[in-house]
Design a protein around this motif. Sequence first.
Motif, mmCIF file in Angstrom:
data_model
loop_
_atom_site.group_PDB
_atom_site.id
_atom_site.type_symbol
_atom_site.label_atom_id
_atom_site.label_comp_id
_atom_site.label_asym_id
_atom_site.label_seq_id
_atom_site.Cartn_x
_atom_site.Cartn_y
_atom_site.Cartn_z
ATOM 1 N N TYR A 158 0.762 -1.186 -0.013
ATOM 2 C CA TYR A 158 0.108 -0.036 0.013
ATOM 3 C C TYR A 158 0.814 1.241 0.113
ATOM 4 C CZ TYR A 158 -3.760 3.385 1.078
ATOM 5 O OH TYR A 158 -4.597 4.238 0.995
ATOM 6 N N ASP A 159 2.166 1.290 0.890
ATOM 7 C CA ASP A 159 2.873 2.450 0.945
ATOM 8 C C ASP A 159 3.367 2.786 -0.675
ATOM 9 O OD1 ASP A 159 2.504 3.178 3.309
ATOM 10 O OD2 ASP A 159 4.283 1.902 4.066
ATOM 11 N N ARG A 160 3.798 1.510 -1.222
ATOM 12 C CA ARG A 160 4.387 1.625 -2.685
ATOM 13 C C ARG A 160 3.581 2.190 -3.622
ATOM 14 N NH1 ARG A 160 6.423 -3.325 -4.494
ATOM 15 N NH2 ARG A 160 5.584 -4.405 -2.577
ATOM 16 N N PHE A 161 2.222 1.696 -3.512
ATOM 17 C CA PHE A 161 1.363 1.984 -4.445
ATOM 18 C C PHE A 161 0.860 3.353 -4.039
ATOM 19 C CE2 PHE A 161 -3.620 2.080 -3.791
ATOM 20 C CZ PHE A 161 -3.966 2.235 -5.220
ATOM 21 N N ARG A 196 11.582 11.092 -9.568
ATOM 22 C CA ARG A 196 11.314 10.457 -10.716
ATOM 23 C C ARG A 196 10.497 9.314 -10.911
ATOM 24 N NH1 ARG A 196 16.926 11.730 -11.202
ATOM 25 N NH2 ARG A 196 17.484 13.792 -11.896
ATOM 26 N N PHE A 197 10.018 8.742 -12.249
ATOM 27 C CA PHE A 197 9.588 7.608 -12.346
ATOM 28 C C PHE A 197 10.424 6.502 -12.102
ATOM 29 C CE2 PHE A 197 8.640 3.569 -15.003
ATOM 30 C CZ PHE A 197 7.262 3.783 -14.762
ATOM 31 N N GLU A 198 9.847 5.322 -11.143
ATOM 32 C CA GLU A 198 10.380 4.365 -10.725
ATOM 33 C C GLU A 198 9.697 2.945 -11.215
ATOM 34 O OE1 GLU A 198 11.206 4.568 -6.504
ATOM 35 O OE2 GLU A 198 12.528 5.873 -6.672
ATOM 36 N N ARG A 199 10.478 1.986 -11.943
ATOM 37 C CA ARG A 199 9.668 0.822 -12.476
ATOM 38 C C ARG A 199 8.973 -0.012 -11.246
ATOM 39 N NH1 ARG A 199 7.436 -0.253 -16.922
ATOM 40 N NH2 ARG A 199 9.111 0.972 -17.955
ATOM 41 N N ALA A 200 9.758 0.026 -10.121
ATOM 42 C CA ALA A 200 9.314 -0.834 -8.985
ATOM 43 C C ALA A 200 7.959 -0.240 -8.475
ATOM 44 C CB ALA A 200 10.445 -0.858 -7.880
ATOM 45 N N SER A 201 7.742 1.188 -8.278
ATOM 46 C CA SER A 201 6.433 1.729 -7.661
ATOM 47 C C SER A 201 5.388 1.554 -8.811
ATOM 48 C CB SER A 201 6.777 3.343 -7.827
ATOM 49 O OG SER A 201 7.898 3.528 -6.568
ATOM 50 N N TRP A 202 5.674 1.559 -10.167
ATOM 51 C CA TRP A 202 4.962 1.222 -11.268
ATOM 52 C C TRP A 202 4.223 -0.039 -11.080
ATOM 53 C CZ3 TRP A 202 0.920 2.244 -14.345
ATOM 54 C CH2 TRP A 202 0.718 1.340 -15.676
ATOM 55 N N GLU A 203 5.229 -1.031 -10.779
ATOM 56 C CA GLU A 203 4.914 -2.583 -10.741
ATOM 57 C C GLU A 203 4.042 -2.607 -9.315
ATOM 58 O OE1 GLU A 203 8.497 -4.625 -10.455
ATOM 59 O OE2 GLU A 203 8.949 -4.677 -12.700
ATOM 60 N N ALA A 204 4.375 -1.976 -8.285
ATOM 61 C CA ALA A 204 3.410 -2.036 -7.322
ATOM 62 C C ALA A 204 2.093 -1.442 -7.376
ATOM 63 C CB ALA A 204 3.963 -1.152 -6.167
ATOM 64 N N TYR A 205 1.930 -0.222 -8.268
ATOM 65 C CA TYR A 205 0.563 0.140 -8.450
ATOM 66 C C TYR A 205 0.011 -0.817 -9.340
ATOM 67 C CZ TYR A 205 -2.411 3.414 -11.038
ATOM 68 O OH TYR A 205 -3.694 4.051 -11.532
ATOM 69 N N VAL A 206 0.423 -1.484 -10.397
ATOM 70 C CA VAL A 206 -0.188 -2.502 -11.170
ATOM 71 C C VAL A 206 -0.751 -3.701 -10.181
ATOM 72 C CG1 VAL A 206 0.006 -3.904 -13.090
ATOM 73 C CG2 VAL A 206 0.999 -2.002 -13.368
ATOM 74 N N LEU A 207 0.052 -4.172 -9.274
ATOM 75 C CA LEU A 207 -0.278 -5.279 -8.493
ATOM 76 C C LEU A 207 -1.260 -4.984 -7.384
ATOM 77 C CD1 LEU A 207 0.378 -8.117 -7.535
ATOM 78 C CD2 LEU A 207 2.396 -7.149 -6.049
ATOM 79 N N ALA A 208 -1.251 -3.510 -7.120
ATOM 80 C CA ALA A 208 -2.349 -3.222 -6.113
ATOM 81 C C ALA A 208 -3.726 -3.216 -6.960
ATOM 82 C CB ALA A 208 -2.100 -1.790 -5.575
ATOM 83 N N ASN A 209 -3.648 -2.572 -8.161
ATOM 84 C CA ASN A 209 -5.063 -2.721 -9.149
ATOM 85 C C ASN A 209 -5.306 -4.131 -9.279
ATOM 86 O OD1 ASN A 209 -5.800 -0.032 -10.932
ATOM 87 N ND2 ASN A 209 -3.862 -0.108 -9.432
ATOM 88 N N LYS A 210 -4.467 -5.110 -9.382
ATOM 89 C CA LYS A 210 -4.746 -6.356 -9.519
ATOM 90 C C LYS A 210 -5.593 -6.883 -8.250
ATOM 91 C CE LYS A 210 -3.125 -11.263 -9.757
ATOM 92 N NZ LYS A 210 -1.892 -12.064 -9.559
#
Length: 902
Positions: A158-161, A196-210
């Motif tokens: 949740y924090d990363r998302f 800046r954009f971080e790929r790991a944060s984007w992956e956390a965003y996608v995983l949270a949406n999952k």
Amino acid sequence: MMSRSYTNLLDLAAGNFAALGPAGGGRRRSGSFAPRRMPRVMTVPGTLSELDDEDDERAATSSVASDVPSSAICERLIVVANQLPVVARRRPDGRGWVFSWDDDSLLLRLRDGVPDEMEVLFIGTLRADVPAAEQDEVSQTLIDGFRCAPVFLPADLYDRFYQNFCKGYLWPLFHYMLPFAAAQSPNESGASAGGRFERASWEAYVLANKHFFEKIVEVINPEDDYVWVHDYHLMALPTFLRRRFNRLRIGFFLHSPFPSSEIYRSLPVREEILRTMLNCDLIGFHTFDYARHFLSCCSRMLGIEYQSKRGYIGLDYYGRTVGIKIMPVGIHMGQLQSVLRLPEMQQKVAELRQQFEGMTVLLGVDDTDIFKGINLKLLAFEYMLKTHPKWRGRAVLVQIANPARGKGKDIESIRAEIQDSCERINREFGQSGYSPIVLIDRNVPSVEKLAYYTVAECVVVTAVRDGMNLTPYEYIVCRQGIPSSESAPEVSGPRKSMLVVSEFIGCSPSLSGAIRINPWNVESTAESLNEAISMSERDKELRHEKHYRYVSTHDVAYWSRSFIQDLERACKDHFRKPCWGIGLGFGFRVVALDPNFSKLSFDSIIMSYGRSKSRAIFLDYDGTLVPQASLYQKPSEELVTIINTLCSDKNNIVFIVSGRSKNSLGSMFSSCPILGIAAEHGYFLRWTRDEEWQTSTQSPDIGWMQMAEPVMNLYTEATDGSYIETKETALVWHHRDADQGFASSQAKEMLDHLESVLANEAVSVKSGQFIVEVKPQGVSKGLIAEKILASMKEKGQQADFVLCIGDDRSDEDMFENIADAMKKGIVAPKTPLFACTVGQKPSKAKFYLDDTYEVVSMLSALAEVSEPDPTAGLTDDLATSVSSLDIGDEQIQFSNTRIEGS
């Protein structure tokens, strides 16, 4: 292609889509319910009527689990947002939880606009840390008592998302703040703010949406349910839903600004987010500016243009029309009026009037964040006191600074800056018993906040960027007061108000009586503050009446009702059109086709081709035989061989029908001796290479070129990357290599300009794919195709098979004329007519092929079943000598590309 969901959404975020499988196929998370089979879920191409005829086993595999009972005839609205409209508190003894509705939640209030017969179910997270052992019980309590299905995200996810990607990256970007620096060091919660954009944060965003997606799968009935997704936290969700349920009815509303394309294009996953939003059926924005920016991004980055029809804006996305809804959200009148009726409310108002007796109160109510412009407001008020000394000792600015929702150094810096400004202004202009600035830096209860609205003469909003901001609406209702009784129109309390609002907030366009300001211009804002509180009482009353009329009729119920109605309208064809799910990752989309529009079957056309004895084949060139954007425009050797094979069949008449010049086409197909060519949309015609060019009409008067060319030159000079192609009978302005946003605007302007200049000339001005063309009237691909078919009939070769392929607007004339050929009697009765467009798009053709590769493959398949004449394309003497050869049982094969007529 089977419509299935992702097993690992981290693969999706990283661009690796090798593994596909049912979502939630692994271990079920805590808080899930017992599955229940639901009927008729579209997971394969076809129409629902086709699925009804399948066996029970197939129907069972197409079903999906659902855990919330739903009536078979009752539609349901599933509202999905980051947080549920519920407040969760631990019991005093620590045993269990107490839940209550969050009366300030917009999601809760939108229920008032939902039809009575439609059930509402909420899905989101809880603002409480529920231990895993208690999640099942909490879930059951919320679903039974509140119709809420909670999503439980691990704290680190949740924090990363939320903190890292949503608040630290997306939220600033959508508010026009580019991340020039790297992310700040993690704060006490472990989340980094900004950067800046971080790929790991984007992956956390996608995983949270999952996780949200999996919760929806547990409770959904895809036939009856509508899904309404809210805000930027869940922009990845529509793709997951669309992939699992091709025909699900999905709406999305963005409550934040949508930035201009110049800002949005800096987002590394810009196309992914645009495409996932386009997997919705209806996308809502607060203002036209936000919608316009989204449409501009779709045009510039995806090449998708919008259309407006009868007041509705839509984007055609692979056969689906994605609606665009522009509707600012409103407030809940009943909730505000119920607070105004409370006895403690009247008491608080009396206290404040006594406290500020003889003073003119200006009010600001803002969250403490970097975009609310609180310090700009303080500086403007300070400047007003300096330039208008009459307000010293008489004007008070009460600033309510709600606690910050985010964390980080920026917030601490803003708070320190506000505190310093307040102390400085009060020190310079304060007197005994008078402080010009009253700063309330705490969470203010509703009663107290509404009391301040009631006593304030003017509300000031100086946000530098804000999605909506309902503060002015709430203030207007409070200044109106409440009816003394339902039967009496008289109201108690004041009926005048003044607003000074930033032009950068979403509610600004709807408040036509407000004084709009640029908050960055402190001096101008100060003058606006003075103007607002100096205005006559009558002007204040008139402005207030106008605002109240709008706010009272455009409340939150009106907003939600309007959105749901448009969502129903946008989804009315869902179960009528055949559809297919194609693509990987965020490139997944559903292709919806008209029932009469289907992909051209190779087997079907080969069968018809083999049965026929007199065939007419019409082929466009650019975008049909070669890619439209191809730099090397000459036909390949493979294509030339295929065309020569088709031409050498004595039963075939093959024509290239193109807008290109005769010299260009003649040069490219010089090795095709018996190929017919119709150049410049059919103005020039020849049946074979050795024949002279004919003209389809009388020689035109081309004096109009001297009028049109200067106009085109004007736009060419102003549009970098554009150029003019001069043909014998036409002028074409090309803008493929220019900036598409500007070039499209220039093309529309040029079209109007040329139509005006050439109004009395016998020419037509048309726009095509990256072109504007001026050509003589009475010349079109459709007319020349019809002329060729009529000529075949006159020669005793009436066509009993017609194939016509093209990709552009100019080819639509050909499709239309071909469709009418049988009615006109120029082809044989029951002739199979194959009008085929390239790409899945609205067309007058009945068939489509996906791309030029499929076109060439289909032509190659026809060439393989053709019966070539070895003497085709040779001179008469050479043909005679060939026919006289004694070759016994052996065969001699001639290559049309080597043995040609002299």
